[in-house]
Design a protein around this motif. Sequence first.
Motif, PDB file in Angstrom:
ATOM      1  N   GLY A 348      -2.883  -3.760  -4.122  1.00  0.00           N
ATOM      2  CA  GLY A 348      -2.394  -3.371  -3.117  1.00  0.00           C
ATOM      3  C   GLY A 348      -1.445  -4.437  -2.561  1.00  0.00           C
ATOM      4  N   HIS A 349      -0.904  -4.246  -1.320  1.00  0.00           N
ATOM      5  CA  HIS A 349      -0.298  -5.052  -0.816  1.00  0.00           C
ATOM      6  C   HIS A 349      -0.055  -4.793   0.864  1.00  0.00           C
ATOM      7  N   TRP A 350       0.166  -5.825   1.666  1.00  0.00           N
ATOM      8  CA  TRP A 350       0.149  -5.790   3.056  1.00  0.00           C
ATOM      9  C   TRP A 350       1.048  -4.617   3.560  1.00  0.00           C
ATOM     10  N   LEU A 351       1.074  -4.091   4.468  1.00  0.00           N
ATOM     11  CA  LEU A 351       2.027  -3.078   4.913  1.00  0.00           C
ATOM     12  C   LEU A 351       2.109  -3.282   6.426  1.00  0.00           C
ATOM     13  N   HIS A 356       6.331  -3.628   1.776  1.00  0.00           N
ATOM     14  CA  HIS A 356       5.615  -4.872   1.250  1.00  0.00           C
ATOM     15  C   HIS A 356       5.740  -5.858   2.317  1.00  0.00           C
ATOM     16  N   ASP A 357       4.782  -5.883   3.318  1.00  0.00           N
ATOM     17  CA  ASP A 357       4.768  -6.575   4.457  1.00  0.00           C
ATOM     18  C   ASP A 357       4.641  -8.102   4.309  1.00  0.00           C
ATOM     19  N   VAL A 358       5.108  -8.712   5.290  1.00  0.00           N
ATOM     20  CA  VAL A 358       4.840 -10.272   5.177  1.00  0.00           C
ATOM     21  C   VAL A 358       3.760 -10.857   5.631  1.00  0.00           C
ATOM     22  N   VAL A 375      -3.429  -4.550   7.826  1.00  0.00           N
ATOM     23  CA  VAL A 375      -3.223  -3.041   7.160  1.00  0.00           C
ATOM     24  C   VAL A 375      -2.719  -3.519   5.683  1.00  0.00           C
ATOM     25  N   LEU A 376      -3.372  -2.868   4.599  1.00  0.00           N
ATOM     26  CA  LEU A 376      -2.930  -3.096   3.324  1.00  0.00           C
ATOM     27  C   LEU A 376      -3.210  -1.726   2.796  1.00  0.00           C
ATOM     28  N   GLU A 403      -2.854   5.963  -3.878  1.00  0.00           N
ATOM     29  CA  GLU A 403      -2.610   5.065  -2.902  1.00  0.00           C
ATOM     30  C   GLU A 403      -2.746   5.609  -1.412  1.00  0.00           C
ATOM     31  N   ASP A 404      -3.840   4.767  -0.623  1.00  0.00           N
ATOM     32  CA  ASP A 404      -4.011   4.759   0.800  1.00  0.00           C
ATOM     33  C   ASP A 404      -3.629   3.664   1.450  1.00  0.00           C
ATOM     34  N   ASP A 405      -3.438   3.931   3.012  1.00  0.00           N
ATOM     35  CA  ASP A 405      -3.118   2.865   3.766  1.00  0.00           C
ATOM     36  C   ASP A 405      -4.447   2.636   4.803  1.00  0.00           C
TER      37      ASP A 405
END
Length: 437
Positions: A348-351, A356-358, A375-376, A403-405
């Motif tokens: 995953g990643h930050w959202l 692809h959030d900071v 939030v990821l 994929e989910d948030d």
Amino acid sequence: MHAPVLNRQTLFSRLKDNSAVLVKSGEELIRNRDVEFPFRAHSDFFYLTGFSEPDALLLMSKIDGEERTTIFLRPKNLEQEIWQGRRLGVESAPATLQVDQAYSIEELDEWLPELLIGSEQLLVSFSDFSEWAEIIAPLIEQLKKQVRKGVDSPTTLFDLDVLLHEQRLIKNHREIELMRKAAQISVQGHLAAMAVAASANSERTVQIALENAFYQHGAQRVAFNSICASGENACILHYTENNAPLQSNALLLVDAGAEYHGYAGDITHTFPPSGKFSTEQAALYSLVLKAQQAVIQMIKPGVLYGDLHQTTLRILTAGLLDLGLLKGDLTTLVADKAYTEFFMHGTGHWLGMDVHDVGKYKIDGEWRPLEVGMVLTVEPGLYVSDRHQNVSAKWHNIGIRIEDDVLVTEKGCEVLTAGLPRTVAEIEQWFVEHSHK
């Protein structure tokens, strides 16, 4: 309170005295000849202003304890507005954007040096340092020429990303409301994609239905280029051509999200347009879902980010071993990264404002613990293509990502993108129930 005002207040509280922050909205880019790409303001700028015009610059100064916010923007111009659209203008900016003062961007060279007098530290994003150098170099030179008047120029440059991107990583209550909305608009788009897939003849038909639903439910734009990948195309992680026919009895992988007032949704949904999984498709899909749900259940404050990925790797590797796609000892296979043949990206990643959030993933070289307000995404996948010659052909051309948030809450987590059928049984039942519509 206006969300950007709250965001500025938070940033001001973290600034040292006698500091100044500069953030640009960005410029319009030419697509071809005299046609521009659709403009989207830089996320940092929009976060602090809520303003989305190009050619604007925000100055936040904290000098001798006094906090002031100044914006430079395009002046009103009747002829330009007839051709290219309305401008906010200098006169309306202070009240509309709740800033202290506004100037024409055409007066930047005249006013910016004066407004920076007393600033010892200048903060800009080092991500765009080459662009800032063109502004900062002559600015410092001009201020240094006034040394005999008692004017001091900034002596320190600081990377704004260190402060602002960590601030953006933790969402406040207003941001969370917007992200819930972006997530649920995204859900509606994916449901529309499912609804049309059974009768669609191409990936593009699915994309059109998906994005149309985004806009119908209030999105301003897509958060990123939509992926609608049928069959073997799903094994290409960033496939965006979306121009192939839907393959009979193949899975369709749809990775897409809506953007709502600057905030992104990001969902991947994989399903059979025929309404029925094959035995192999169902086995791999259920394995990916098992990994995803296990990770989501882990999410709570204090859990290390890196532990989420390790859970995914162990579950997927064990499942591939059980299905016969890998052979050997589980611990050894994980240590040797044997899974990379079939799963080659992160979990995953930050959202946030950026898909692809900071925000840092590690602090002092160690995986950071999750915190309330992060939030990821959680998005394990498996990709088996015909290049896997050591695997039986019955597994070939199956690409799956789920994929989910997910919002980190005080007691655990909240799945912002809830609302899609996720298990094999739920998806197949969904198609049974909607086949007559």
